[in-house]
Design a protein around this motif. Structure first.
Motif, PDB file in Angstrom:
ATOM      1  N   ARG A 182      -2.989 -21.611   2.864  1.00  0.00           N
ATOM      2  CA  ARG A 182      -1.881 -20.571   2.529  1.00  0.00           C
ATOM      3  C   ARG A 182      -1.656 -19.930   3.970  1.00  0.00           C
ATOM      4  NH1 ARG A 182      -3.295 -15.187  -0.906  1.00  0.00           N
ATOM      5  NH2 ARG A 182      -1.405 -14.025  -0.513  1.00  0.00           N
ATOM      6  N   GLU A 183      -2.503 -19.920   4.854  1.00  0.00           N
ATOM      7  CA  GLU A 183      -2.002 -19.018   6.126  1.00  0.00           C
ATOM      8  C   GLU A 183      -3.014 -19.659   7.046  1.00  0.00           C
ATOM      9  OE1 GLU A 183      -2.374 -17.423   9.231  1.00  0.00           O
ATOM     10  OE2 GLU A 183      -3.207 -15.559   8.061  1.00  0.00           O
ATOM     11  N   PRO A 184      -2.976 -20.783   7.667  1.00  0.00           N
ATOM     12  CA  PRO A 184      -3.687 -21.136   8.846  1.00  0.00           C
ATOM     13  C   PRO A 184      -3.627 -20.726  10.112  1.00  0.00           C
ATOM     14  CG  PRO A 184      -2.269 -22.878   8.197  1.00  0.00           C
ATOM     15  CD  PRO A 184      -1.655 -21.605   7.440  1.00  0.00           C
ATOM     16  N   LEU A 185      -2.381 -19.871  10.515  1.00  0.00           N
ATOM     17  CA  LEU A 185      -2.052 -19.619  11.864  1.00  0.00           C
ATOM     18  C   LEU A 185      -3.128 -18.759  12.281  1.00  0.00           C
ATOM     19  CD1 LEU A 185       0.948 -19.406   9.959  1.00  0.00           C
ATOM     20  CD2 LEU A 185       1.553 -19.734  12.458  1.00  0.00           C
ATOM     21  N   THR A 186      -3.780 -17.922  11.819  1.00  0.00           N
ATOM     22  CA  THR A 186      -4.679 -16.801  12.159  1.00  0.00           C
ATOM     23  C   THR A 186      -5.850 -17.579  12.639  1.00  0.00           C
ATOM     24  OG1 THR A 186      -4.001 -14.889  10.901  1.00  0.00           O
ATOM     25  CG2 THR A 186      -6.253 -14.663  11.895  1.00  0.00           C
ATOM     26  N   PRO A 187      -6.700 -18.317  12.021  1.00  0.00           N
ATOM     27  CA  PRO A 187      -7.884 -19.021  12.304  1.00  0.00           C
ATOM     28  C   PRO A 187      -7.703 -19.950  13.408  1.00  0.00           C
ATOM     29  CG  PRO A 187      -7.117 -19.857  10.225  1.00  0.00           C
ATOM     30  CD  PRO A 187      -6.423 -18.499  10.558  1.00  0.00           C
ATOM     31  N   HIS A 188      -6.378 -20.675  13.482  1.00  0.00           N
ATOM     32  CA  HIS A 188      -5.813 -21.700  14.520  1.00  0.00           C
ATOM     33  C   HIS A 188      -5.961 -20.946  15.713  1.00  0.00           C
ATOM     34  CE1 HIS A 188      -3.255 -23.906  17.019  1.00  0.00           C
ATOM     35  NE2 HIS A 188      -3.713 -25.065  16.421  1.00  0.00           N
ATOM     36  N   ARG A 189      -5.143 -19.623  15.844  1.00  0.00           N
ATOM     37  CA  ARG A 189      -5.212 -18.810  16.955  1.00  0.00           C
ATOM     38  C   ARG A 189      -6.383 -18.285  17.586  1.00  0.00           C
ATOM     39  NH1 ARG A 189      -0.963 -16.025  19.585  1.00  0.00           N
ATOM     40  NH2 ARG A 189      -1.427 -14.336  20.551  1.00  0.00           N
ATOM     41  N   LEU A 190      -7.209 -17.617  16.579  1.00  0.00           N
ATOM     42  CA  LEU A 190      -8.576 -17.342  16.967  1.00  0.00           C
ATOM     43  C   LEU A 190      -9.510 -18.469  17.527  1.00  0.00           C
ATOM     44  CD1 LEU A 190     -10.565 -14.992  17.281  1.00  0.00           C
ATOM     45  CD2 LEU A 190     -11.022 -15.364  14.732  1.00  0.00           C
ATOM     46  N   VAL A 191      -9.459 -19.386  17.161  1.00  0.00           N
ATOM     47  CA  VAL A 191     -10.400 -20.484  17.822  1.00  0.00           C
ATOM     48  C   VAL A 191     -10.006 -20.885  19.043  1.00  0.00           C
ATOM     49  CG1 VAL A 191     -10.998 -22.862  17.373  1.00  0.00           C
ATOM     50  CG2 VAL A 191     -11.215 -21.268  15.426  1.00  0.00           C
ATOM     51  N   LEU A 192      -8.458 -21.052  19.281  1.00  0.00           N
ATOM     52  CA  LEU A 192      -7.964 -21.074  20.556  1.00  0.00           C
ATOM     53  C   LEU A 192      -8.352 -20.052  21.603  1.00  0.00           C
ATOM     54  CD1 LEU A 192      -4.213 -22.157  19.770  1.00  0.00           C
ATOM     55  CD2 LEU A 192      -6.217 -23.601  20.645  1.00  0.00           C
ATOM     56  N   ALA A 193      -8.231 -18.712  20.977  1.00  0.00           N
ATOM     57  CA  ALA A 193      -8.801 -17.551  21.883  1.00  0.00           C
ATOM     58  C   ALA A 193     -10.171 -17.708  22.125  1.00  0.00           C
ATOM     59  CB  ALA A 193      -8.263 -16.197  21.044  1.00  0.00           C
ATOM     60  N   LEU A 194     -11.096 -18.188  21.327  1.00  0.00           N
ATOM     61  CA  LEU A 194     -12.528 -18.097  21.571  1.00  0.00           C
ATOM     62  C   LEU A 194     -12.735 -19.206  22.646  1.00  0.00           C
ATOM     63  CD1 LEU A 194     -13.583 -17.618  17.950  1.00  0.00           C
ATOM     64  CD2 LEU A 194     -14.451 -16.254  19.913  1.00  0.00           C
ATOM     65  N   ARG A 195     -12.138 -20.417  22.726  1.00  0.00           N
ATOM     66  CA  ARG A 195     -12.270 -21.583  23.294  1.00  0.00           C
ATOM     67  C   ARG A 195     -11.722 -21.081  24.915  1.00  0.00           C
ATOM     68  NH1 ARG A 195     -11.151 -27.276  20.334  1.00  0.00           N
ATOM     69  NH2 ARG A 195     -12.925 -27.201  18.983  1.00  0.00           N
ATOM     70  N   ALA A 196     -10.648 -20.268  24.975  1.00  0.00           N
ATOM     71  CA  ALA A 196      -9.920 -19.689  26.200  1.00  0.00           C
ATOM     72  C   ALA A 196     -11.035 -18.883  26.748  1.00  0.00           C
ATOM     73  CB  ALA A 196      -8.738 -19.416  26.144  1.00  0.00           C
ATOM     74  N   ALA A 197     -11.801 -18.052  26.043  1.00  0.00           N
ATOM     75  CA  ALA A 197     -12.529 -17.238  26.458  1.00  0.00           C
ATOM     76  C   ALA A 197     -14.186 -17.609  27.036  1.00  0.00           C
ATOM     77  CB  ALA A 197     -12.869 -16.039  25.583  1.00  0.00           C
ATOM     78  N   GLY A 198     -14.332 -18.864  26.888  1.00  0.00           N
ATOM     79  CA  GLY A 198     -15.545 -19.520  27.280  1.00  0.00           C
ATOM     80  C   GLY A 198     -16.437 -20.231  26.212  1.00  0.00           C
ATOM     81  N   PHE A 199     -16.019 -20.086  25.153  1.00  0.00           N
ATOM     82  CA  PHE A 199     -16.975 -21.127  24.118  1.00  0.00           C
ATOM     83  C   PHE A 199     -16.495 -22.502  24.305  1.00  0.00           C
ATOM     84  CE2 PHE A 199     -17.688 -16.923  21.984  1.00  0.00           C
ATOM     85  CZ  PHE A 199     -19.055 -17.029  21.754  1.00  0.00           C
ATOM     86  N   GLY A 200     -17.387 -23.558  24.247  1.00  0.00           N
ATOM     87  CA  GLY A 200     -17.006 -24.939  24.293  1.00  0.00           C
ATOM     88  C   GLY A 200     -16.554 -25.365  23.139  1.00  0.00           C
ATOM     89  N   ASP A 201     -15.749 -26.650  23.290  1.00  0.00           N
ATOM     90  CA  ASP A 201     -15.057 -27.239  22.173  1.00  0.00           C
ATOM     91  C   ASP A 201     -16.178 -27.644  21.152  1.00  0.00           C
ATOM     92  OD1 ASP A 201     -12.916 -27.000  23.557  1.00  0.00           O
ATOM     93  OD2 ASP A 201     -12.556 -28.983  24.006  1.00  0.00           O
ATOM     94  N   ASP A 202     -17.494 -27.835  21.570  1.00  0.00           N
ATOM     95  CA  ASP A 202     -18.555 -28.174  20.418  1.00  0.00           C
ATOM     96  C   ASP A 202     -19.320 -27.037  19.929  1.00  0.00           C
ATOM     97  OD1 ASP A 202     -19.735 -27.744  22.912  1.00  0.00           O
ATOM     98  OD2 ASP A 202     -21.152 -29.280  22.897  1.00  0.00           O
ATOM     99  N   HIS A 203     -18.651 -25.761  20.208  1.00  0.00           N
ATOM    100  CA  HIS A 203     -19.142 -24.594  19.820  1.00  0.00           C
ATOM    101  C   HIS A 203     -18.545 -24.011  18.555  1.00  0.00           C
ATOM    102  CE1 HIS A 203     -22.092 -23.393  23.262  1.00  0.00           C
ATOM    103  NE2 HIS A 203     -22.131 -24.603  23.122  1.00  0.00           N
ATOM    104  N   VAL A 204     -17.114 -24.058  18.561  1.00  0.00           N
ATOM    105  CA  VAL A 204     -16.301 -23.547  17.438  1.00  0.00           C
ATOM    106  C   VAL A 204     -15.198 -24.372  17.277  1.00  0.00           C
ATOM    107  CG1 VAL A 204     -15.038 -21.868  19.058  1.00  0.00           C
ATOM    108  CG2 VAL A 204     -15.169 -21.400  16.393  1.00  0.00           C
ATOM    109  N   MET A 205     -15.055 -24.637  15.991  1.00  0.00           N
ATOM    110  CA  MET A 205     -14.234 -25.907  15.631  1.00  0.00           C
ATOM    111  C   MET A 205     -13.159 -25.130  14.347  1.00  0.00           C
ATOM    112  SD  MET A 205     -16.154 -29.134  16.096  1.00  0.00           S
ATOM    113  CE  MET A 205     -17.434 -29.536  17.257  1.00  0.00           C
ATOM    114  N   LEU A 206     -11.817 -25.943  14.560  1.00  0.00           N
ATOM    115  CA  LEU A 206     -11.012 -25.759  13.346  1.00  0.00           C
ATOM    116  C   LEU A 206     -10.871 -27.035  12.972  1.00  0.00           C
ATOM    117  CD1 LEU A 206      -8.939 -23.324  12.228  1.00  0.00           C
ATOM    118  CD2 LEU A 206      -7.167 -24.909  13.145  1.00  0.00           C
ATOM    119  N   LEU A 207     -11.371 -27.173  11.390  1.00  0.00           N
ATOM    120  CA  LEU A 207     -11.477 -28.367  10.928  1.00  0.00           C
ATOM    121  C   LEU A 207     -10.741 -28.377   9.258  1.00  0.00           C
ATOM    122  CD1 LEU A 207     -15.157 -29.568  11.425  1.00  0.00           C
ATOM    123  CD2 LEU A 207     -12.890 -30.215  12.618  1.00  0.00           C
ATOM    124  N   PRO A 208      -9.472 -28.379   9.546  1.00  0.00           N
ATOM    125  CA  PRO A 208      -8.532 -28.353   8.291  1.00  0.00           C
ATOM    126  C   PRO A 208      -8.899 -29.754   7.410  1.00  0.00           C
ATOM    127  CG  PRO A 208      -7.049 -28.127   9.893  1.00  0.00           C
ATOM    128  CD  PRO A 208      -8.570 -28.315  10.512  1.00  0.00           C
TER     129      PRO A 208
END
Length: 456
Positions: A182-208
């Motif tokens: 229904r609204e995937p834009l917010t979690p997509h943006r937040l996961v991108l922000a968390l990765r840009a801030a220092g979390f590794g790709d293997d720490h937080v993922m978006l899995l539709p």
């Protein structure tokens, strides 16, 4: 790929994954806004194994990265969208007034900035956070994770739902998010922000993903929480925290002048466009219900019908088809009630394939009327009579109860009632919250446990 559609790709253990299977995300008028990549089952299984193998960042680094991510979410261009473009897109896709989306952005930035402080409210007073604490030499409780990997099956009714699960990252969990279509834009943006801030790709993922891989995702995690179909199917599993409807309520007893609090009553019903679980769906009145219903109807009727991206919009919008279906449902539920507002319908066509969900006010004739438990995603309120003989029974199963009363025995009873999650006494809207305050209990109550550690 549809021309002009925003690509919302899977964010897996090795970065962006461009899935072959893609689903269209449309706005309230049916226009394509984005295309969401859908991860296959094998990919999901590998991603969950990568999360389990990852080593958490040190706690200070986690807290700093989450605060930075909140700042990036609110200010940076992420995934090709500026904050303004993101908020406009969410408004059009979710049908939320754009001012509500902007407020959610500010709230997420605030909560992430103060997340560590807020978590300390949830930690038991007698527990320390690390076995190395000197107090463990004589024996002390240590606050410890119940697992390593959390699966979040996210709701899509409001962007604010995504301000809660970063707490798991702060506590050392690795997190997989299955976004709502229904609204995937917010979690997509937040996961991108968390990765840009220092979390590794293997720490937080978006899995539709589809239903079967989502089941596998849940089984591969230690814990899971959310409000979608998969979570509800596993509601009896102690590893799963199922988020339930709010059914927030207001109680007006005869010892208060409700007219002095009309602004707060209207705000409780219509704030967030009436879409939140903390919006009041029922008002119980000790005394004559008609004047209360009439006053609420008069105030709510003045809200304008506008497209969601309009700065003056205050009401949610859905596709005309969905709005008509919801209208039919509400009017069916209200068949035996007195309609003060909305009796002739709630769907106001905007002429572009979408319709505003206009407010509704219905008066019931008894405190135990089942209609009072009806929760819908727009300002719809059921005004019911209440008396002391009815007690707390009609007030149960409530996320937030705002009680306008001076009766301390009644306040005692509401505070002791297990199914009333939050109690506000006096002139406080049901949507009030603050850093460190539990929503439906603390999420950390589910994620953490206390264990005794004694060392030499």
């Amino acid at each position: 790929m549809t021309a002009g559609a925003l690509p919302l790709d899977v964010l897996g253990p090795s970065g962006v994954y461009r899935a072959r299977n893609r689903q269209t995300v449309t706005d309230v008028a049916g226009r394509t806004t984005a295309e969401l990549g859908v991860a296959p089952k094998l990919f999901v299984s590998r991603a969950m194994r990568a999360l389990r193998a990852a080593v958490p960042l040190p706690v200070d680094a986690r807290v700093a990265a989450i605060a930075r991510a909140g700042e990036l979410f609110a200010t940076a261009e992420l995934g090709g969208l500026t904050p303004e473009a993101y908020e406009h897109a969410v408004s059009r896709v979710a049908g939320l007034p754009v001012t509500v989306v902007r407020a959610a952005t500010r709230t997420l930035a605030h909560r992430t900035a103060h997340l560590h402080r807020g978590l300390q409210f949830a930690r038991p007073t007698g527990a320390v956070t690390d076995w190395r604490d000197p107090l463990t030499r004589t024996g002390r409780a240590v606050w410890a994770r119940r697992g390593e990997v959390l699966a979040v099956h996210a709701a899509g009714n409001h962007p604010g739902t995504h301000s809660l699960w970063p707490e798991a990252l702060a506590l050392g969990y690795r997190v997989a998010v299955r976004p709502s279509r229904r609204e995937p834009l917010t979690p997509h943006r937040l996961v991108l922000a968390l990765r840009a801030a220092g979390f590794g790709d293997d720490h937080v993922m978006l899995l539709p993903t589809e239903h079967e891989p989502a089941e596998a995702m849940l089984r591969a995690a230690d814990l899971a929480y959310g409000s979608d179909e998969i979570i509800r199917e596993h509601a009896e599993d102690r590893r799963v925290l199922s988020l339930t409807p709010g059914r927030s309520k207001v109680l007006l007893t005869g010892d208060v002048d409700w007219r002095r609090h009309l602004d707060t009553l209207v705000d409780s019903i219509a704030h967030h466009g009436g879409t939140g679980c903390v919006n009041a769906t029922a008002v119980f009145v000790e005394g004559d219900t008609a004047p209360v219903a009439e006053a609420l109807a008069e105030r709510l009727a003045s809200l304008p019908s506008l497209p969601p991206e309009d700065d003056k919009a205050r009401l949610p919008v859905q596709s005309a088809r969905s709005a008509r279906a919801l209208e039919s449902y509400v009017l069916g539920r209200a068949a035996g009630a007195r309609a003060w507002l909305g009796g002739g319908g709630i769907a106001d066509d905007l002429g572009d394939g979408s319709a505003v969900l206009r407010p509704a006010v219905f008066e019931l004739d008894r405190p135990d009327a089942p209609e009072a438990g009806t929760e819908v995603p727009f300002p719809c309120v059921w005004v019911a009579p209440w008396n002391r003989a009815a007690g707390v029974a009609p007030l149960r199963d409530t996320l937030v109860m705002s009680a306008f009363t001076d009766d301390e025995e009644l306040i005692d009873a509401l505070c002791d009632e297990p199914t009333v999650s939050n109690l506000y006494v006096g002139d406080h809207p049901t949507h009030w919250t603050d850093t460190g305050m539990p929503h439906d209990g603390y999420l950390a109550d589910f994620l953490m446990r206390s264990k005794t550690v004694l060392r030499g």
